[in-house]
Design a protein around this motif. Sequence first.
Motif, PDB file in Angstrom:
ATOM      1  N   UNK A 119      61.343  44.151  18.502  1.00 31.79           N
ATOM      2  CA  UNK A 119      60.274  43.365  17.868  1.00 31.79           C
ATOM      3  C   UNK A 119      59.359  42.675  18.871  1.00 31.79           C
ATOM      4  N   UNK A 120      59.652  42.869  20.125  1.00 32.50           N
ATOM      5  CA  UNK A 120      58.909  42.147  21.158  1.00 32.50           C
ATOM      6  C   UNK A 120      57.463  42.643  21.228  1.00 32.50           C
ATOM      7  N   UNK A 121      56.539  41.722  21.279  1.00 29.46           N
ATOM      8  CA  UNK A 121      55.127  42.086  21.425  1.00 29.46           C
ATOM      9  C   UNK A 121      54.510  41.266  22.563  1.00 29.46           C
ATOM     10  N   UNK A 122      53.303  41.624  22.905  1.00 28.08           N
ATOM     11  CA  UNK A 122      52.617  40.868  23.955  1.00 28.08           C
ATOM     12  C   UNK A 122      51.558  39.948  23.339  1.00 28.08           C
ATOM     13  N   UNK A 123      51.736  39.615  22.068  1.00 25.25           N
ATOM     14  CA  UNK A 123      50.813  38.722  21.344  1.00 25.25           C
ATOM     15  C   UNK A 123      50.628  37.369  22.032  1.00 25.25           C
ATOM     16  N   UNK A 124      51.710  36.860  22.610  1.00 22.24           N
ATOM     17  CA  UNK A 124      51.633  35.516  23.185  1.00 22.24           C
ATOM     18  C   UNK A 124      51.313  35.524  24.672  1.00 22.24           C
ATOM     19  N   UNK A 125      51.000  36.701  25.183  1.00 17.83           N
ATOM     20  CA  UNK A 125      50.636  36.783  26.603  1.00 17.83           C
ATOM     21  C   UNK A 125      49.144  36.494  26.748  1.00 17.83           C
ATOM     22  N   UNK A 126      48.814  35.691  27.746  1.00 16.77           N
ATOM     23  CA  UNK A 126      47.407  35.478  28.084  1.00 16.77           C
ATOM     24  C   UNK A 126      47.188  35.992  29.494  1.00 16.77           C
ATOM     25  N   UNK A 127      46.166  36.818  29.617  1.00 21.03           N
ATOM     26  CA  UNK A 127      45.904  37.434  30.921  1.00 21.03           C
ATOM     27  C   UNK A 127      44.547  36.984  31.438  1.00 21.03           C
ATOM     28  N   UNK A 128      44.580  36.341  32.595  1.00 16.73           N
ATOM     29  CA  UNK A 128      43.339  36.021  33.300  1.00 16.73           C
ATOM     30  C   UNK A 128      43.217  37.007  34.454  1.00 16.73           C
ATOM     31  N   UNK A 129      42.013  37.452  34.725  1.00 16.79           N
ATOM     32  CA  UNK A 129      41.860  38.411  35.821  1.00 16.79           C
ATOM     33  C   UNK A 129      40.502  38.280  36.466  1.00 16.79           C
ATOM     34  N   UNK A 130      40.436  38.708  37.708  1.00 10.93           N
ATOM     35  CA  UNK A 130      39.155  38.883  38.386  1.00 10.93           C
ATOM     36  C   UNK A 130      38.574  40.188  37.844  1.00 10.93           C
ATOM     37  N   UNK A 131      37.277  40.264  37.601  1.00  7.44           N
ATOM     38  CA  UNK A 131      36.736  41.505  37.037  1.00  7.44           C
ATOM     39  C   UNK A 131      37.021  42.716  37.925  1.00  7.44           C
ATOM     40  N   UNK A 132      37.307  43.837  37.292  1.00  6.43           N
ATOM     41  CA  UNK A 132      37.547  45.083  38.018  1.00  6.43           C
ATOM     42  C   UNK A 132      36.298  45.452  38.822  1.00  6.43           C
ATOM     43  N   UNK A 133      36.538  45.993  40.027  1.00  4.80           N
ATOM     44  CA  UNK A 133      35.406  46.354  40.881  1.00  4.80           C
ATOM     45  C   UNK A 133      34.956  45.228  41.789  1.00  4.80           C
ATOM     46  N   UNK A 134      35.665  44.092  41.752  1.00  5.19           N
ATOM     47  CA  UNK A 134      35.301  42.974  42.627  1.00  5.19           C
ATOM     48  C   UNK A 134      35.879  43.174  44.020  1.00  5.19           C
ATOM     49  N   UNK A 135      35.212  42.560  45.008  1.00  4.10           N
ATOM     50  CA  UNK A 135      35.796  42.472  46.347  1.00  4.10           C
ATOM     51  C   UNK A 135      36.762  41.289  46.326  1.00  4.10           C
ATOM     52  N   UNK A 136      37.974  41.524  46.776  1.00  2.00           N
ATOM     53  CA  UNK A 136      38.998  40.472  46.722  1.00  2.00           C
ATOM     54  C   UNK A 136      39.719  40.358  48.061  1.00  2.00           C
ATOM     55  N   UNK A 137      40.449  39.237  48.181  1.00  3.45           N
ATOM     56  CA  UNK A 137      41.047  38.898  49.470  1.00  3.45           C
ATOM     57  C   UNK A 137      42.507  38.468  49.290  1.00  3.45           C
ATOM     58  N   UNK A 138      43.258  38.469  50.401  1.00  3.98           N
ATOM     59  CA  UNK A 138      44.684  38.147  50.322  1.00  3.98           C
ATOM     60  C   UNK A 138      44.959  36.772  49.703  1.00  3.98           C
ATOM     61  N   UNK A 139      46.097  36.665  49.030  1.00  2.00           N
ATOM     62  CA  UNK A 139      46.610  35.432  48.422  1.00  2.00           C
ATOM     63  C   UNK A 139      45.913  35.044  47.119  1.00  2.00           C
ATOM     64  N   UNK A 140      44.696  35.506  46.909  1.00  2.00           N
ATOM     65  CA  UNK A 140      43.988  35.114  45.688  1.00  2.00           C
ATOM     66  C   UNK A 140      44.571  35.911  44.517  1.00  2.00           C
ATOM     67  N   UNK A 141      44.997  35.219  43.439  1.00  2.78           N
ATOM     68  CA  UNK A 141      45.553  35.961  42.299  1.00  2.78           C
ATOM     69  C   UNK A 141      44.489  36.878  41.683  1.00  2.78           C
ATOM     70  N   UNK A 142      44.833  38.165  41.581  1.00  2.00           N
ATOM     71  CA  UNK A 142      43.954  39.112  40.889  1.00  2.00           C
ATOM     72  C   UNK A 142      44.200  38.986  39.399  1.00  2.00           C
ATOM     73  N   UNK A 143      45.457  38.748  39.059  1.00  6.73           N
ATOM     74  CA  UNK A 143      45.844  38.465  37.675  1.00  6.73           C
ATOM     75  C   UNK A 143      46.609  37.151  37.662  1.00  6.73           C
ATOM     76  N   UNK A 144      46.375  36.366  36.612  1.00  7.60           N
ATOM     77  CA  UNK A 144      47.260  35.236  36.313  1.00  7.60           C
ATOM     78  C   UNK A 144      47.795  35.521  34.913  1.00  7.60           C
TER      79      UNK A 144
END
Lengths: 588, 588
Positions: A119-144
């Motif tokens: 019965x497990x769903x991902x309804x209660x998951x909240x995903x924050x992300x840097x937009x795809x295609x961005x330039x990113x750097x070490x240590x910075x969360x790409x997803x929270x």
Amino acid sequence: MAVTEDFVNLRMLENGSPVNMEATEVKMRQNEIIQPLLTDLYQLTMAYAYWKSGKVDDTAVFDLFFRKNPFSGEFTIFAGLEQCIKFLFNFRYSDSDITYLKQILPPYVEEEFFRYLKNLTVEDVTLFAIPEGSVVFPRVPLLRVEGPLIVVQLLETTFLNLINYSSLIATNAARFRMAAGKRIKLLEFGLRRAQGPDGGLSASKYAYLGGFDGTSNVLAGKLFHIPVKGTHAHAYISSFSTLADLKTRDLAVYDENGSDLIESRDFVETCIKRRDQLATLLGILLQEANDGELAAFISYAMAFPDGFTALVDTYEVLSWSGETPSQRYISEPRLHYRSGLLNFCAVAVALSDFGYRPIGIRLDSGDLAYLSNRARDAFRKIAEELTIPWFAQLSIVASNDINEETILSLNDQHHQIDCFGIGTHLVTCQKQPALGCVYKLVEINKQPKIKLSEDLEKVTIPGRKDIYRLYGSDGHALIDLMQKHGEPPPLAGNRVLCRHPFLESKRAYVNPARVEPLLHIYWQNGRCCQPLPSMEQLRHRVQHQLGTIRQDHKRNLNPTPYKVSVSDSLYSYLHKLWLQNAPIGELS
Amino acid sequence: MAVTEDFVNLRMLENGSPVNMEATEVKMRQNEIIQPLLTDLYQLTMAYAYWKSGKVDDTAVFDLFFRKNPFSGEFTIFAGLEQCIKFLFNFRYSDSDITYLKQILPPYVEEEFFRYLKNLTVEDVTLFAIPEGSVVFPRVPLLRVEGPLIVVQLLETTFLNLINYSSLIATNAARFRMAAGKRIKLLEFGLRRAQGPDGGLSASKYAYLGGFDGTSNVLAGKLFHIPVKGTHAHAYISSFSTLADLKTRDLAVYDENGSDLIESRDFVETCIKRRDQLATLLGILLQEANDGELAAFISYAMAFPDGFTALVDTYEVLSWSGETPSQRYISEPRLHYRSGLLNFCAVAVALSDFGYRPIGIRLDSGDLAYLSNRARDAFRKIAEELTIPWFAQLSIVASNDINEETILSLNDQHHQIDCFGIGTHLVTCQKQPALGCVYKLVEINKQPKIKLSEDLEKVTIPGRKDIYRLYGSDGHALIDLMQKHGEPPPLAGNRVLCRHPFLESKRAYVNPARVEPLLHIYWQNGRCCQPLPSMEQLRHRVQHQLGTIRQDHKRNLNPTPYKVSVSDSLYSYLHKLWLQNAPIGELS
């Protein structure tokens, strides 16, 4: 905005079974092997242990980030987000998954737990992300990733799998693009050397996202709407032995206005005549030119009269007629494809006689800078002597084991190549075949968590964080700043103290001309809450983002590290937690 | 014989749709992305040019082989054959494939050609192959593919894709197995770092084939019947802060006869008491042991009382209480996981008190030889002092960035590790991420074809060939011999002249004790004509085959190349063709 079609059970679509599917469901379909069981077993044993210890209602925050840019570089392109969202959309354990898990987990694992999983769903998951295609750097969360501990833990391996390789290949492609410059066409030719069928498909997709112009991979073209390119292989050339292998000789002549065919004439004869003439012009002996190769070129030109590209190095002309097979090749550059060059020019000029315009040649061996220049010389000579001006601009494609450094070195040697076909080095990322993204617990039940290590690189930055990119007045990114969630965001025109997360003395005041929050909400309440950009939009974003990064961060040799900082408040918080968590050791 | 289930549209199976499928069809299903369009466009443009030049009835023979063993080694494990056969079984262009091809090929490509493609089958293809799981060497054809030129050409890219990575990973796994020895367990933990979802699945499958004992990848376990292993991650440990996080304290005591549970008692209290006692015994300060970690271990042990393995290095105990965060870690080996070791031993002894037997620890950082020895010392001490003999044999798993060389170096240092968990280096084959199999035309319309090159490595051996492996009287393979098809096979006990294919003076008489033909017919008249071995049979074959290869060919450092030869007759044939085909050049 369009949602790019990820790969889909196409035959099922054809069979008409999903007629009643919602448009969203169709958009959200993806390769079936991306499913909840595509994970490490320990995610499921942990889930049981969490469940069994009454942690079902615990909530957690995980950060997904990497610690080091790949390829000895100082930037990374973030890719794979759309796949993660589709994974969330389709997340559900099937009956057969549960049956299988019952088989492999110990017999005393409680039945109730399997019901919980079912019965497990991902309804209660909240995903924050840097937009795809961005330039990113070490240590910075790409997803929270926030939500029930058990559920967000279960997402770890699949998220990492989907992001690590996608980002690696997009970064690799962007680096090839920078090395080659904007003028050069870049084609991905790596399917045969890729790490499995999907390694090949992902490579084609994310190489395009990172800045390539097309792929040889037909399925990738079909599924992701990427331009597909290709001509012929050495085998095609070898399959013809003499001119007698040509079963048709006539080709329609194209009207000068380029619209109507006016008549058919003997194309083979024209090619032979043109070869006799050009041999003298190019200083190549007629006996050096292989007739089987000429037959192959003619047949290919007759099949694709306005798309004629020829692979010219099937018959290598050795420089020394008495050379025995056991002699190793001579390393000084020589025009070893004299046969192919003469035959190509003969057919290309004959095509011009018939009103068509050929495309060019492909070189798959030898000293590419030298050889491309000799080919260009020949094309220019013919352009001038035969008054066919566009002949000088015929395309030269090179495709022999090319990597980023080869391109940079060819640039120094003033090559005449218009297009690179790149395989192994691009798709396997030979220079560094894995990106090391990790997924770390930073908060549980609203309490921050820190992972300590003797190795500073492995220390995590605790708590729920907001991320900002601060830009200078010239439009270039100056620094990324992580703050505790809820701290007032930095403001354009206001000085903000940015600190190195670990080195006390490294800090700077930054006065940003512009501030950009990096994390956006992508998934909440069981829904994707951002439009997913099309592939073309993502490609554009990558190039635009790279434009905001200073050149010295992007250069191939000794690039300057881009700075990633924490706010003063996050710095104090981090170091207070550090001391609280570090047990007092003894000197041993 | 069982056919291993390749990965399959499981949900479709569940929905019951293929109820009426033949057993063979079910066995032959595989990942849907393995389909005719998973190829390079040039295969299709060549197909059109062949078709257009009247070569529809031409027949051809292609050899699939590699030129160099991977990983600086002198042997390769051949894998991926079953996938190629399933690809043949399922080969057919769908309507949507044809629609797509019409879009991307030029508008003048004739309608008739698309009808030809739509009806194209692999009925007339004959596939000879070396059995999957064999040890193979450069230049020897792994596949000999015969049939209509257009059709066999169309198979090239997909065959290469399916064989290159499968063989690479199987070889890599076999090398890890040889480095680790037979006693050590090897687990594949690479899913998160693999090149895409299928990169991960293929890695799990072929690592098992090559000699691994299991994987962490649950889907691979489900689809390929591979043992799946795993415990918990650092996040699990971090998710507990204090002993108060434990919501249940009681654990059932196991009967001494190991069958019935007799009562429940407070397990937490026992763990705490045991920790107090063991701290003195192990010389670890109680304040060095983290209570959150103890809580996590206890909870995990309560969920898996007879499967307790603990990750012990979450809380590193620094050696210097005043050490500031900015100080880099100290390089001499130290027991940085004193907290984890003490907490583990406390819970493990408590489990023993309750009648259970724990499994062991996992180390994910630091100097593994040193640390495994210190852990073993502790286990032995407890075994002796507390009279729990099996405690000395608790398992030690190591899993931090392990490669083949790490294992060889750990062997020299007399480590005490029982099991390696191997990720990135195994699955991405970091040391060499691609095998360079090629697919070369060797015969057309019964005429041999040779591809010449200044680079001897790239010269092909022409014609349809039979391959034999000649064994010495001690059972070891002596040499592989390629002959022209139809030459009488070499006979055991009869001297045969084996020649280097290119170096005139290199030749030897070989008197084989046994002769094994290597190529077998796998596909003919539209059917698979060999039983496909199960995964267990393939695993067994790999180890058995490796046993027939001399140790000096297999060693890690400077291995001896294994000899691959041609018969005298093939040698003459090859060199006659060479001279016929090499144009006489001029010195320039």
